[in-house]
Design an enzyme around this catalytic site. Structure first.
Site, PDB file in Angstrom:
ATOM      1  N   ASP A   1       0.858  -1.186   0.000  1.00  0.00           N
ATOM      2  CA  ASP A   1       0.000   0.000   0.000  1.00  0.00           C
ATOM      3  C   ASP A   1       0.893   1.234   0.000  1.00  0.00           C
ATOM      4  OD1 ASP A   1      -2.146   1.667   0.114  1.00  0.00           O
ATOM      5  OD2 ASP A   1      -2.755   1.153   2.161  1.00  0.00           O
TER       6      ASP A   1
ATOM      7  N   ASP B   1      -2.754   2.402  -6.385  1.00  0.00           N
ATOM      8  CA  ASP B   1      -1.638   2.497  -5.439  1.00  0.00           C
ATOM      9  C   ASP B   1      -1.549   1.317  -4.475  1.00  0.00           C
ATOM     10  OD1 ASP B   1      -3.920   3.081  -4.034  1.00  0.00           O
ATOM     11  OD2 ASP B   1      -3.049   4.728  -2.892  1.00  0.00           O
ATOM     12  N   GLU B   2      -2.177   0.200  -4.805  1.00  0.00           N
ATOM     13  CA  GLU B   2      -2.058  -0.957  -3.919  1.00  0.00           C
ATOM     14  C   GLU B   2      -2.244  -2.249  -4.704  1.00  0.00           C
ATOM     15  OE1 GLU B   2      -5.252  -1.675  -1.101  1.00  0.00           O
ATOM     16  OE2 GLU B   2      -6.528  -0.235  -2.159  1.00  0.00           O
TER      17      GLU B   2
END
Length: 421
Positions: free
Chosen positions: A16, A112-113
């Site tokens: 993350d 973003d993860e």
């Protein structure tokens, strides 16, 4: 057996990125480092809300979804930038490239993860060594901080990555749940939102530990099958595999937008519906999908929200089809109260090439001709940013720019990812 790997079971990472948009901007412009930074929409508009903020800004009380004017009151020295989505897409692409160097089992879940299954990566070192190496590469090569959760399944890995931010690495084992996970407020559990928390609290379920010990038949009555699933998660059970192919699965495509001010002006509302239809149609084209259901979402001035849908037994992908059905739903279900937000979603998706439409024997040539014309129009629209064949007296449709945050961006980054895989 390499130390840190179970004899039976899996080792899952959840990676993350920390304050991703703000971190990308600081990597691009190092002079911003150490300053309270926020990424937000147009500050002149009501929808100018905080998309994300740096940890320096968060220390001043600035939070995601907070109105920009409120954030400025809390932090007068706040540096505010508009989103640069192309920059974020590029950074995301590089981020997932580094993950893919470790294993092919990488599942992006947002810009973003993502999850990694490193069960078969023992030759590269222990899970902690691999996680440290990945975190350092993200920091040194991309100048982007991250937190990594390490666990035997996806749910626990997700929970672990949230426990230390920024730049944290957390291992969460099932045998530690009673000490590490169960004391937490149930609202901190992934998958529990405000409404679910309220329902759980009414059942005297306050902590994740309470949820783990809850009666599944009682939760099934209150929350349906999701209630049973939450109990399983609270007990550390999650059989979902890290699936790289899930990036290709699209169940729906939709867009929504908040109006600058609550309105009952049907000209403004029809214009927005047209704009949303254009966006949804363009995304369907990029993905190569068609659907059979159009869903309309209306959020009123008092935040009351309704969703209504209509299903037709023919492929839906063109702007006019989406817009026509959305208008039908709107005119049928709008109660004439002021509207705050509108959204359009096309559901029931299948790949266009697999959709076997039963063409009328006497009209198939007309259909094929329309397809050819529409392809030309789509190409010109993509090139010039507008449809050159639309009459100028039609309702004008504002065109999205790279700096307009929309509800679809977090998913649309997958378009870039799938092109490379």
């Amino acid at each position: 057996m390499t130390h840190g790997y179970p004899k039976n079971g899996r080792v899952i990472f959840h990676v993350d990125m920390n304050s991703f948009y703000a971190s990308v901007e600081m990597a691009y412009n190092p002079s911003l480092k150490g300053k309270p930074l926020a990424i937000a929409g147009n500050p002149e508009e009501r929808r100018g809300i905080i998309v994300t903020s740096s940890y320096e800004a968060r220390a001043k009380g600035v939070k995601t979804t907070m109105p920009l004017f409120q954030a400025r009151k809390l932090c007068p020295e706040l540096v505010v930038l508009k989103p640069n989505f192309e920059r974020y897409r590029k950074a995301s692409k590089e981020m997932f490239k580094l993950m893919a160097e470790i294993t092919d089992l990488v599942e992006p879940v947002s810009i973003d993860e993502g999850y990694l299954d490193i069960t078969e990566c023992g030759s590269q070192g222990t899970p902690l060594e691999i996680a440290n190496r990945l975190q350092q590469r993200l920091l040194n090569e991309l100048d982007l901080p991250s937190s990594i959760g390490i666990a035997p399944n996806k749910f626990l890995a997700k929970m672990a990555s949230d426990m230390k931010k920024p730049l944290g690495i957390t291992v969460l084992r099932k045998r530690e749940l009673n000490k590490v996970l169960w004391p937490l407020d149930v609202a901190e559990m992934h998958g529990v939102g405000a409404k679910t928390k309220e329902k759980l609290n009414q059942l005297s379920i306050v902590t994740i530990g309470d949820l783990a010990k809850a009666d599944d038949s009682q939760l099934r009555r209150v929350l349906g099958i999701n209630g049973v699933r939450l109990i399983q998660r609270a007990n550390g059970e999650d059989e979902r595999l890290v699936d790289p192919d899930s990036v290709f699965d699209f169940k729906s495509v939709g867009n929504s937008e908040t109006l600058r001010q609550d309105t009952i002006d049907d000209t403004v509302l029809f214009s927005l519906l047209r704009k949303l239809s254009v966006k949804v149609a363009m995304r369907l084209k990029r993905k190569g999908y068609v659907g059979e259901t159009v869903q309309l979402m209306i959020r009123y001035h008092d935040r009351k929200t309704i969703t209504r849908s209509i299903t037709v037994h023919r492929p839906i992908a063109e702007v006019d089809d989406i817009y026509g059905l959305a208008i039908h739903l709107f005119e049928t279900h709008w109660n004439y109260d002021p509207i705050r937000l509108l959204g359009i979603t096309v559901q029931g998706l299948v790949e266009k090439q697999n959709y076997q439409e039963q063409l009328d024997l006497f009209h198939y040539k007309e259909h094929l001709k329309k397809e050819e014309i529409q392809t030309v129009i789509d190409n010109l629209t993509s090139k010039y940013g507008y449809n050159p064949f639309e009459h100028k007296t039609q309702i004008s449709t504002p065109h999205p720019t790279s700096e307009e945050p929309t509800t679809s961006f977090q998913k649309d980054f997958l378009d870039d990812y799938t092109k490379d895989h």
